[in-house]
Scaffold this motif. Structure first.
Motif, PDB file in Angstrom:
ATOM      1  N   GLY A  29       0.819  -1.207   0.000  1.00 14.08           N
ATOM      2  CA  GLY A  29       0.000   0.000   0.000  1.00 14.08           C
ATOM      3  C   GLY A  29       0.852   1.255   0.000  1.00 14.08           C
ATOM      4  N   SER A  30       0.179   2.398   0.043  1.00 13.81           N
ATOM      5  CA  SER A  30       0.863   3.692   0.020  1.00 13.81           C
ATOM      6  C   SER A  30       1.924   3.769   1.100  1.00 13.81           C
ATOM      7  N   GLY A  31       3.143   4.060   0.687  1.00 12.98           N
ATOM      8  CA  GLY A  31       4.236   4.223   1.634  1.00 12.98           C
ATOM      9  C   GLY A  31       4.774   2.907   2.158  1.00 12.98           C
ATOM     10  N   LEU A  32       4.264   1.774   1.664  1.00 18.86           N
ATOM     11  CA  LEU A  32       4.664   0.480   2.221  1.00 18.86           C
ATOM     12  C   LEU A  32       5.452  -0.355   1.213  1.00 18.86           C
ATOM     13  N   SER A  33       6.039   0.311   0.224  1.00 19.53           N
ATOM     14  CA  SER A  33       6.729  -0.464  -0.826  1.00 19.53           C
ATOM     15  C   SER A  33       8.040  -1.067  -0.324  1.00 19.53           C
ATOM     16  N   GLN A  55       0.697   1.609 -15.300  1.00 22.71           N
ATOM     17  CA  GLN A  55       1.725   2.198 -14.434  1.00 22.71           C
ATOM     18  C   GLN A  55       1.097   2.718 -13.142  1.00 22.71           C
ATOM     19  N   SER A  56       1.844   2.635 -12.040  1.00 20.46           N
ATOM     20  CA  SER A  56       1.420   3.296 -10.797  1.00 20.46           C
ATOM     21  C   SER A  56       1.829   4.759 -10.912  1.00 20.46           C
ATOM     22  N   THR A  57       0.876   5.643 -10.695  1.00 23.06           N
ATOM     23  CA  THR A  57       1.197   7.077 -10.869  1.00 23.06           C
ATOM     24  C   THR A  57       1.157   7.834  -9.542  1.00 23.06           C
ATOM     25  N   VAL A  58       0.936   7.108  -8.445  1.00 19.31           N
ATOM     26  CA  VAL A  58       0.744   7.769  -7.148  1.00 19.31           C
ATOM     27  C   VAL A  58       2.064   7.794  -6.372  1.00 19.31           C
ATOM     28  N   HIS A  61       4.168   4.771  -4.530  1.00 19.45           N
ATOM     29  CA  HIS A  61       3.945   3.486  -5.219  1.00 19.45           C
ATOM     30  C   HIS A  61       4.963   3.365  -6.342  1.00 19.45           C
ATOM     31  N   LYS A  62       5.714   2.241  -6.344  1.00 20.80           N
ATOM     32  CA  LYS A  62       6.672   2.034  -7.440  1.00 20.80           C
ATOM     33  C   LYS A  62       6.018   1.154  -8.493  1.00 20.80           C
ATOM     34  N   SER A  63       6.525   1.223  -9.708  1.00 15.06           N
ATOM     35  CA  SER A  63       5.921   0.437 -10.786  1.00 15.06           C
ATOM     36  C   SER A  63       6.747  -0.804 -11.074  1.00 15.06           C
ATOM     37  N   SER A  64       6.868  -1.688 -10.079  1.00 11.61           N
ATOM     38  CA  SER A  64       7.645  -2.925 -10.288  1.00 11.61           C
ATOM     39  C   SER A  64       7.052  -4.094  -9.521  1.00 11.61           C
ATOM     40  N   LEU A  65       7.289  -5.273 -10.092  1.00  9.66           N
ATOM     41  CA  LEU A  65       7.003  -6.523  -9.389  1.00  9.66           C
ATOM     42  C   LEU A  65       8.328  -7.019  -8.819  1.00  9.66           C
ATOM     43  N   ALA A  80       5.716  -9.685  -5.204  1.00 12.37           N
ATOM     44  CA  ALA A  80       5.142  -8.500  -4.558  1.00 12.37           C
ATOM     45  C   ALA A  80       4.964  -7.382  -5.565  1.00 12.37           C
ATOM     46  N   MET A  81       3.795  -6.766  -5.507  1.00 12.66           N
ATOM     47  CA  MET A  81       3.583  -5.535  -6.278  1.00 12.66           C
ATOM     48  C   MET A  81       4.094  -4.390  -5.427  1.00 12.66           C
ATOM     49  N   LEU A  82       5.135  -3.700  -5.882  1.00 13.88           N
ATOM     50  CA  LEU A  82       5.678  -2.589  -5.089  1.00 13.88           C
ATOM     51  C   LEU A  82       4.840  -1.329  -5.257  1.00 13.88           C
ATOM     52  N   GLY A  83       3.903  -1.384  -6.152  1.00 11.29           N
ATOM     53  CA  GLY A  83       2.964  -0.280  -6.314  1.00 11.29           C
ATOM     54  C   GLY A  83       1.696  -0.855  -6.884  1.00 11.29           C
ATOM     55  N   ARG A  84       0.566  -0.295  -6.493  1.00 10.13           N
ATOM     56  CA  ARG A  84      -0.706  -0.820  -7.006  1.00 10.13           C
ATOM     57  C   ARG A  84      -1.352   0.194  -7.929  1.00 10.13           C
ATOM     58  N   PHE A  85      -2.476  -0.249  -8.504  1.00 14.92           N
ATOM     59  CA  PHE A  85      -3.243   0.617  -9.402  1.00 14.92           C
ATOM     60  C   PHE A  85      -4.574   0.950  -8.732  1.00 14.92           C
TER      61      PHE A  85
END
Ligand SMILES: O=P(O)(O)O[C@@H]1C[C@H](O)[C@@H](CO)O1
Length: 307
Positions: A29-33, A55-58, A61-65, A80-85
């Protein structure tokens, strides 16, 4: 129809075979990457390399698995999704849940979904981790459900029951993990998550409405992923980090009373309107990220391999 085979073929070309059958999926989640920061044999794949991924735009959130082995000893294979949509980014619900479906095709059986959330229950202190046992999804109730549409995979249920959505076993393991780690009792709570579309935070009246409906925390994500994961047959655990309070316990302060007290010269405590910001949400993620990480790592140690 989504072409999972293109995504899976790309992953096969980028991730070593021994990491390509993760047992557990994680969504940060946000800030939990930083949750998977200690992955062993970690391999990162950026979303722009993967067909079907957006892409994660927030911020936060990073845009990587991330693929690798997590937890003590040999570790558990995870993805792990390091950023979500989020739908509020303009992503279609089918895109929001696409990675969850890919996880299912990779063999993920258990999914741990984390998020940042606002507290509706006045007893929930900022920094508490809430083990979610139920949800209220106003968007679902009004026709915004990721499972809407023609049934393209006949092996999946058309009418998904949601009375057993949040795995009792996995929820209990969180408390077992906290006990083993000597985490103080008040650091954890149980509760119901309300999903709203965002990107606006709630008005105080909306907060009171959701609280009256029975929700303890509110956030802008998670439920679409939970529904897709359940449809795919996964066991679901959701952990919400309380990053801010939504309902101000003292409730509405009348400005007429304030004005009258002011002219009578008796005003001692002028009202202030609290506002929440995404920076505040992220800073709580940084503050409590390590706690969430140790909890998740410990839970992984306990998840039975045949759960
Ligand atoms: O992705 P999550 O649900 O953790 O992020 C929350 C909800 C919004 O995206 C954002 C608001 O600050 O944080």
């Amino acid at each position: 129809m989504s072409d999972y085979s293109a995504t899976l073929d790309t992953l096969k070309g980028l991730v070593p075979e021994e990491l390509l059958n993760p047992r557990v999926g994680i969504i940060c989640g946000s800030g939990l990457s930083g949750l998977p920061a200690s992955l062993k044999q970690s391999v990162l794949v950026s979303y722009d390399q993967l067909p079907g991924f957006v892409q994660s735009t927030v911020p936060g959130h990073k845009s990587s698995l991330a693929f690798g082995l997590m937890g003590s000893g040999a570790g558990v294979p995870v993805v792990a999704m390091l950023g979500r949509f989020h739908p509020y980014e303009g992503h279609k619900l089918s895109s929001v849940v696409y990675p969850v479906r890919v996880m299912a095709k990779l063999g993920v059986k258990d999914i741990i979904i984390t998020n940042a959330a606002g507290a509706l229950n006045p007893e929930l202190v900022v920094g508490t981790i809430v083990v979610v046992h139920d949800h209220i999804a106003l968007p679902n109730l009004t026709g915004m459900n990721p499972l809407l549409g023609p049934q393209t995979d006949l092996s999946l249920p058309r009418f998904l029951p949601l009375s057993n959505t949040y795995s009792r076993l996995l929820r209990k393991l969180v408390f077992q993990a906290a006990h083993d780690l000597s985490i103080e009792r008040d650091a954890l709570a149980e509760g119901t998550y309300a999903w709203v579309s965002g990107p606006t935070y709630e008005t105080p009246a909306e907060g009171r409405f959701l609280r009256a409906a029975g929700a303890d925390v509110v956030g802008m994500s998670t439920v679409p992923e939970v529904l897709a994961a359940r449809e795919e047959g996964m066991n679901v655990l959701v952990l919400s980090l309380v990053t801010n309070a939504v309902v101000i316990p003292s409730g509405y302060k009348s400005v007429r009373d304030e004005f009258e007290a002011e002219i009578a010269g008796t005003l001692t405590n002028p009202g202030v309107d609290d506002v929440v910001s995404h920076e505040e949400v992220l800073s709580l993620g940084r503050l409590k990220g390590d706690l969430m990480k140790s909890l998740v790592e410990k839970v992984l140690e306990f998840i039975p391999s045949d759960a």
